[in-house]
Design a protein around this motif. Structure first.
Motif, PDB file in Angstrom:
ATOM      1  N   ASN A   1     -70.883  39.883 -11.883  1.00 25.60           N
ATOM      2  CA  ASN A   1     -71.734  39.722 -13.871  1.00 25.60           C
ATOM      3  C   ASN A   1     -71.788  38.729 -14.032  1.00 25.60           C
ATOM      4  N   ASP A   2     -70.337  38.130 -14.319  1.00 27.65           N
ATOM      5  CA  ASP A   2     -69.856  37.075 -15.010  1.00 27.65           C
ATOM      6  C   ASP A   2     -69.845  35.470 -14.294  1.00 27.65           C
ATOM      7  N   MET A   3     -69.767  35.860 -12.751  1.00 25.99           N
ATOM      8  CA  MET A   3     -69.945  34.884 -12.354  1.00 25.99           C
ATOM      9  C   MET A   3     -71.676  34.335 -12.574  1.00 25.99           C
ATOM     10  N   ILE A   4     -72.865  35.284 -12.886  1.00 30.78           N
ATOM     11  CA  ILE A   4     -74.224  35.317 -12.925  1.00 30.78           C
ATOM     12  C   ILE A   4     -74.391  34.983 -13.897  1.00 30.78           C
ATOM     13  N   LEU A   5     -73.987  35.208 -15.406  1.00 29.90           N
ATOM     14  CA  LEU A   5     -73.911  34.865 -16.565  1.00 29.90           C
ATOM     15  C   LEU A   5     -73.401  32.940 -16.657  1.00 29.90           C
ATOM     16  N   ASN A   6     -72.377  33.372 -15.743  1.00 30.55           N
ATOM     17  CA  ASN A   6     -71.658  31.291 -16.446  1.00 30.55           C
ATOM     18  C   ASN A   6     -72.135  30.789 -15.787  1.00 30.55           C
ATOM     19  N   VAL A   7     -73.432  30.897 -14.782  1.00 28.56           N
ATOM     20  CA  VAL A   7     -74.501  29.931 -14.184  1.00 28.56           C
ATOM     21  C   VAL A   7     -75.778  29.854 -14.704  1.00 28.56           C
TER      22      VAL A   7
ATOM     23  N   GLU B   1     -71.559  26.417  -7.007  1.00 26.01           N
ATOM     24  CA  GLU B   1     -70.276  25.919  -6.347  1.00 26.01           C
ATOM     25  C   GLU B   1     -69.615  26.157  -7.318  1.00 26.01           C
ATOM     26  N   SER B   2     -69.123  26.212  -8.595  1.00 25.36           N
ATOM     27  CA  SER B   2     -68.487  26.742  -9.998  1.00 25.36           C
ATOM     28  C   SER B   2     -67.980  27.801  -9.816  1.00 25.36           C
ATOM     29  N   ALA B   3     -69.550  28.312 -10.297  1.00 28.08           N
ATOM     30  CA  ALA B   3     -68.726  30.386 -10.231  1.00 28.08           C
ATOM     31  C   ALA B   3     -68.604  30.471  -8.719  1.00 28.08           C
ATOM     32  N   VAL B   4     -69.266  30.774  -8.597  1.00 30.16           N
ATOM     33  CA  VAL B   4     -68.442  31.391  -7.223  1.00 30.16           C
ATOM     34  C   VAL B   4     -67.150  30.948  -6.651  1.00 30.16           C
ATOM     35  N   LYS B   5     -66.287  29.400  -6.815  1.00 31.61           N
ATOM     36  CA  LYS B   5     -65.343  29.682  -6.988  1.00 31.61           C
ATOM     37  C   LYS B   5     -64.706  29.911  -7.973  1.00 31.61           C
ATOM     38  N   GLU B   6     -64.693  30.200  -8.878  1.00 28.21           N
ATOM     39  CA  GLU B   6     -64.021  30.451  -9.920  1.00 28.21           C
ATOM     40  C   GLU B   6     -64.009  31.905  -9.637  1.00 28.21           C
ATOM     41  N   ALA B   7     -65.144  32.817  -9.252  1.00 25.49           N
ATOM     42  CA  ALA B   7     -65.042  34.315  -8.984  1.00 25.49           C
ATOM     43  C   ALA B   7     -64.913  34.523  -7.887  1.00 25.49           C
ATOM     44  N   TYR B   8     -64.583  33.524  -6.846  1.00 22.55           N
ATOM     45  CA  TYR B   8     -63.574  34.073  -6.033  1.00 22.55           C
ATOM     46  C   TYR B   8     -61.901  34.042  -5.999  1.00 22.55           C
ATOM     47  N   ALA B   9     -61.741  33.443  -6.668  1.00 18.94           N
ATOM     48  CA  ALA B   9     -59.946  33.182  -7.450  1.00 18.94           C
ATOM     49  C   ALA B   9     -60.048  34.626  -8.358  1.00 18.94           C
TER      50      ALA B   9
END
Lengths: 304, 453, 281
Positions: free
Chosen positions: B420-426, B434-442
């Motif tokens: 959810n946060d990944m989506i909200l970040n975008v 790119e950065s949202a996916v990377k952050e969620a992945y970490a």
């Protein structure tokens, strides 16, 4: 010495002890029930949580001692940093506002006017409502399209586009703080009002005779009398607000993206979702020294 | 005063002791055996008839068992709202005061099995017959190669479409693919009364920090071929072009095509229900609770007066480049390890899941529960209602998790709102995909490391 | 200053007072008005949009509360628990506060601070160990268990508030009564408590409200429907993603009434200046 002599001596000594320390013994006796509650129901959970914070524990499984690892994990978690900042902003803003507004309302309600009793009772309502329901009502008011606030603001032309009270990161914290203030003001107002009611009115009359103005009366009569109670409610409210859970949980669940995540919602996540009970116990344990210091300092101020 | 000699006193004492001893012996020897007591917990569902039927079945079983064993059996069925049940389960597990049997939700079998709180039920599944269940149902109750709960019912997040709005815009049927969806949604999003506010939204997709937000995205994500972990449940495949494509697609719906209401970012699980129930959304993805609410309350479209229930089409959501997949919740019946009567508990579960009982139970469920037995899907009952039929047909595209099975670790990722946060970040904070996916992945990597499935 | 100017100043002052009171009430009670309006609208009507006046008006939300769930049972349970917890904690804290305010003994300061430890941890952290304690006492799913747990957060608060009141009242009155032959306890009840009435009222109302609205402990400790309290009963109206707004708001309206009644009733026994009058003599 015969058996009777020893017996009389013992009785006499006990009576002597009683007469000399009657006050102290009564003191211990009177406070015993309150202490018993503490020992029975607080001491164990408290100690258990402290003990738990040094262990790794999942529900139903055995606890494993891991020393300070939980604390290190908490301190190094960036979410915890965010949560700490949020909690401080939330608590200090809300408590400060509640104190000021509550004091103002207490002064207001202390005046003589018609239907004063009814008004005082009405003022209690935000506190008297179950938090679950009132928070849901606020959620409904903050609703983007069906909510009262946007409806009124749009209709009066104050805004042109509906505000996202809970979804906009800038607004979200303000929105949750507002609910906390709304709920907590009656608490401050009514306790402070009760405090105002014990101030002897002749003091004010004497001050009037001496030609004092309203501010001077407030500063030299009202405030000193209220000091104890003001410090106390502020202390209690600070502790309660730091640990506030329901409002944020029901309105934003800590979002958007941790913008309103607080200590209590974070502890809930760690304990009831990630199921790391040891880690969850470490959070309040970590904060305890701060709260304890606050409590000691404020109670010391209250003693003076 | 009667003179009591020493002998008499001893005599009297002996008689008293003897009487007490024999009395106690008689009592213990002839005491009726302790009644057997079983407790069942179940989340309280929206439809009363469904809850009542479960209670009825449990009591029926108890009566049958009593007659068979010739021992009194007491049963208690407690219904607990979803909001309460998780803390209650956890406290009960800690204090070992769990019920004997409980209905549990999606992802819970692995969650509880990992805690060692459940009794293994592989024998129950084998008794009923592994081939009698839908494959995905069995996947969802498996952990560490064994079965830990018995699948109980599907709650698919199917698509709801307003056929009247579709037809008015010139479409005969709902879009088959997500690409078509964009065209349709844009055509359906409009301001009909010219007051500057949009009255109909083509896509009532939840973006908020709640379960609906996760499941709505999963449907899109999986149909694009993206997911968190591979079939083994352990190897992470999150950081992939498919994930980026799905995220970009959703973000574009919101930011570029503007077919999702802006306030969707603050929605909770109830809000997509609300927007469809008030007639303002042409499309949502949700379990059957909305269908039942519409059936009961029969709301009308505020502009056209059309009956929203009559004009609702349900079925599978659109397909993506990698196929058609969508999220379904799946509940199961679990037996807690601390039960005093494991064999009886297993028998109770088998009774509830007997096909004829299961069917009777589902018939009371209205639109919100679907059978875990493919054989039952053939029953004429599900053909009487066009809604059941539609959802039933679409069940073959439903997954509790993809490509791997639902695991406790994945449940943690969901519960911490990482996706959810990944989506909200975008969409809220303007991050790049790119950065949202990377952050969620970490974050996901950390979780999978700390709590391997 | 002539009589007319004085009169005008009084009138303006009074007007300002009433205006401020009205504005305060409006701001505080707007959400409550909203709740009442919503509770009087039929369920489907609520989704059609915002209405400041309910039209059509329907009482079904209130009626349904008693039909669909056992709201009356929950109310009775909450009343029992809240009043027991309040009266018990009042007795305990009156004695404790007296002990802290009037009597001297070693360790007094530490004891008073220890009582506040109850507030250092959030209830979420304490709920599982408390659950286990109650379980070992056989008090799970038992209202008595709930009452005991509630004492943990009502007593410290009440003790400290009452202690403050007692301290601000000079001991002369009680000493006079005791000289006249009253026992210490008699002096407390006949002399001290009437004078400390505002504090008693405040603590009673707040203890009652805290107990009435308590959520987490009631949620975990009570399982059976017949022992549910009002907040958990209200929670039971919701199902996953279905929130019956009309009924929820109706339940909220009803749930706030008892605390109001208690305050209104107790309010009448507090007369301003009672303290002043008594002390003067």
């Amino acid at each position: 010495m015969s058996f009777m002599d020893v017996k009389n001596f013992m009785i006499k000594s006990i009576l002597d002890l009683w007469k000399r320390n009657r006050d102290a013994i009564t003191g211990y006796l009177f406070i015993f029930p309150a202490l018993a509650i503490f020992i029975g129901f607080i001491a164990y959970p408290f100690t258990y949580e402290l003990w738990l914070s040094f262990h790794e524990k999942n529900p139903g499984l055995e606890a494993k001692f891991i020393g300070l690892r939980n604390f290190l994990e908490v301190i190094s978690d960036p979410t915890f940093h965010r949560v700490s900042i949020n909690s401080c902003v939330y608590t200090f803003t809300a408590v400060f506002a509640k104190l000021l507004i509550g004091l103002g309302m207490a002064l207001l309600l202390n005046q003589k006017f018609k239907a004063r009793g009814v008004v005082r009772a009405l003022v209690l309502i935000p506190w008297a409502l179950p938090t679950y329901v009132s928070t849901l009502a606020w959620r409904w008011m903050y609703h983007h399209t069906l909510g009262l606030f946007n409806y009124l603001l749009l209709n009066f032309g104050i805004i042109r586009h509906p505000i996202m009270w809970l979804g906009d990161p800038k607004m979200a914290m303000a929105s949750v703080i507002m609910v906390n203030i709304w709920r907590g003001v009656p608490f401050f107002a009514l306790i402070l009002l009760a405090g105002l009611q014990t101030i002897p009115t002749e003091l004010y009359e004497a001050a009037d005779v001496d030609g004092a103005n309203a501010w001077q009366k407030f500063r030299y009569i009202t405030l000193p009398y209220l000091k104890y109670i003001m410090l106390f409610v502020t202390l209690i409210s600070t502790l309660w607000t730091f640990n506030d859970f329901e409002i944020v949980y029901l309105l934003t669940k800590g979002g958007p993206v941790n913008a309103t995540h607080l200590f209590a919602t974070y502890t809930y996540e760690v304990g009831f979702i990630v199921l790391k009970l040891g880690l969850a116990a470490a959070i309040p344990t970590l904060l305890m020294p701060f709260f304890l210091t606050l409590m000691v300092k404020v109670t010391q101020l209250m003693e003076r | 005063m009667v003179k009591i000699t020493r002998m008499t006193a001893i005599f009297i004492v002996l008689i008293i002791v003897g009487a007490t001893a024999s009395g106690a012996a008689v009592y213990y020897l002839t005491k009726p055996p302790e009644p057997i007591k079983l407790t069942v917990w179940a989340p309280k569902h929206f439809i009363d008839a469904f809850n009542d039927k479960l209670k009825l079945m449990v009591f029926e079983w108890a009566a049958l068992k009593e007659a068979e064993l010739k021992r009194p059996i007491e049963v208690e069925v407690i219904f607990i709202p979803w909001a309460e049940i998780i803390p209650k389960w956890l406290a009960a597990i800690e204090a070992k005061t769990t019920p004997d049997v409980s209905e549990i939700g999606t992802g819970h079998p692995a969650w509880f099995a990992k805690l060692g709180a459940l009794l293994e039920v592989t024998d129950v599944i084998k008794d009923i017959g592994e081939d009698k269940f839908f494959r995905s149902a069995l996947e969802s109750v498996k952990w560490d190669g064994k079965y830990w709960a018995v699948p109980y019912g599907y709650e698919p997040y199917f698509a709801y479409w307003r056929m009247d709005l579709l037809r008015a815009a010139g479409f005969e049927r709902p879009p088959e693919t997500w690409d078509e969806f964009v065209v349709v949604a844009k055509a359906l999003t409009k301001d009909v009364d010219g007051d500057g506010t949009i009255d109909y939204w083509g896509a009532g997709i939840t973006l908020g920090r709640c379960w609906d937000g996760l499941h709505n995205f999963e449907t899109i994500w999986w149909s694009f071929g993206g997911g968190v972990a591979a079939e083994d449940g352990k190897t992470l495949i999150f950081d992939s072009p498919q994930t980026r494509a799905a995220l970009k697609f959703l973000a574009d719906l919101y930011l570029v095509h503007k077919v999702i209401p802006p306030e969707s970012v603050e929605w909770t699980d109830a809000d997509n229900n609300i927007i469809y129930q008030k007639g303002a959304a042409a499309f949502i993805m949700n379990p059957g609770s909305v269908l039942e609410w519409l059936r009961k309350n029969r709301p009308k479209d505020p502009f056209t007066g059309a009956d929203i229930f009559e004009n609702t089409w349900v079925g599978p959501p659109p397909a993506g480049p990698d196929g058609r997949r969508y999220f379904t919740g799946i509940n199961s019946l679990a037996i807690f390890k601390y039960t005093k009567y494991p064999e009886l508990a297993k028998d109770l579960v088998k009774y509830i899941m007997k096909p004829e009982n299961h069917l009777a139970h589902l018939k009371t469920a209205g639109g919100f529960r679907f059978p875990v037995y493919p054989a039952l899907a053939e029953d004429p009952f599900f053909k009487t209602d066009r809604w059941y039929l539609a959802v039933l047909e679409s069940l073959k595209y439903a997954y509790a998790n993809w490509p791997g099975p639902p695991t406790a670790t994945y449940a943690e990722v969901g519960a911490k709102y990482i996706i959810n946060d990944m989506i909200l970040n975008v969409v809220v904070y303007g991050w790049s995909v790119e950065s949202a996916v990377k952050e969620a992945y970490a974050k996901i990597v950390e979780i999978y490391k700390a709590t391997p499935p | 200053m002539n009589i007319y100017k004085f009169h005008t100043r009084k009138v303006i002052g009074l007007l300002a007072l009433y205006l401020t009171i009205a504005m305060t009430l409006i701001v505080l009670l707007l959400p409550v008005y909203w709740m009442v309006v919503t509770s009087l609208r039929p369920e489907e009507d609520i989704y059609t949009g915002v209405k400041l006046i309910p039209n059509p008006i329907s009482f079904y939300n209130f009626i349904d509360l008693f039909r669909e769930i056992n709201f009356q049972v929950y109310v009775v349970n909450s009343l029992m628990v809240a009043s027991s917890a309040t009266s018990l904690s009042l007795i305990i804290s009156i004695f404790a506060a007296y002990s802290l305010a009037r009597l001297e003994y070693r360790g007094k300061e530490y004891v008073s601070r220890i009582l506040l430890f109850a507030y250092l941890f959030p209830s979420m952290a304490l709920v599982i160990p408390l659950y286990m304690i109650l379980h070992s006492l056989g008090l799970i799913d038992n209202l008595l268990g709930l009452i005991l747990v509630y004492l943990t957060f009502t007593t410290p608060f009440s003790t400290w508030i009452l202690r403050g009141y007692f301290r601000s009242i000079p001991p002369d009155l009680e000493e006079a009564a005791m000289v006249d032959g009253c026992s210490r306890i008699g002096a407390i009840f006949k002399v001290l408590l009437p004078v400390a009435a505002p504090g008693i009222v405040a603590t009673t109302v707040f203890s009652f409200t805290l107990s009435w609205n308590e959520f987490l402990y009631a949620l975990v400790i009570i399982n059976s429907d017949r022992f549910r309290t009002v907040p958990i009963g209200i929670l039971g109206l919701t199902f996953a993603d279905v929130y019956p707004w009309g009924r929820l708001m109706a339940a909220g309206v009803l749930a706030s009434i008892p605390a109001l009644i208690i305050y209104l009733v107790m309010q009448r026994y507090v007369v301003q200046g009672l303290a002043a009058g008594a002390v003067k003599g």
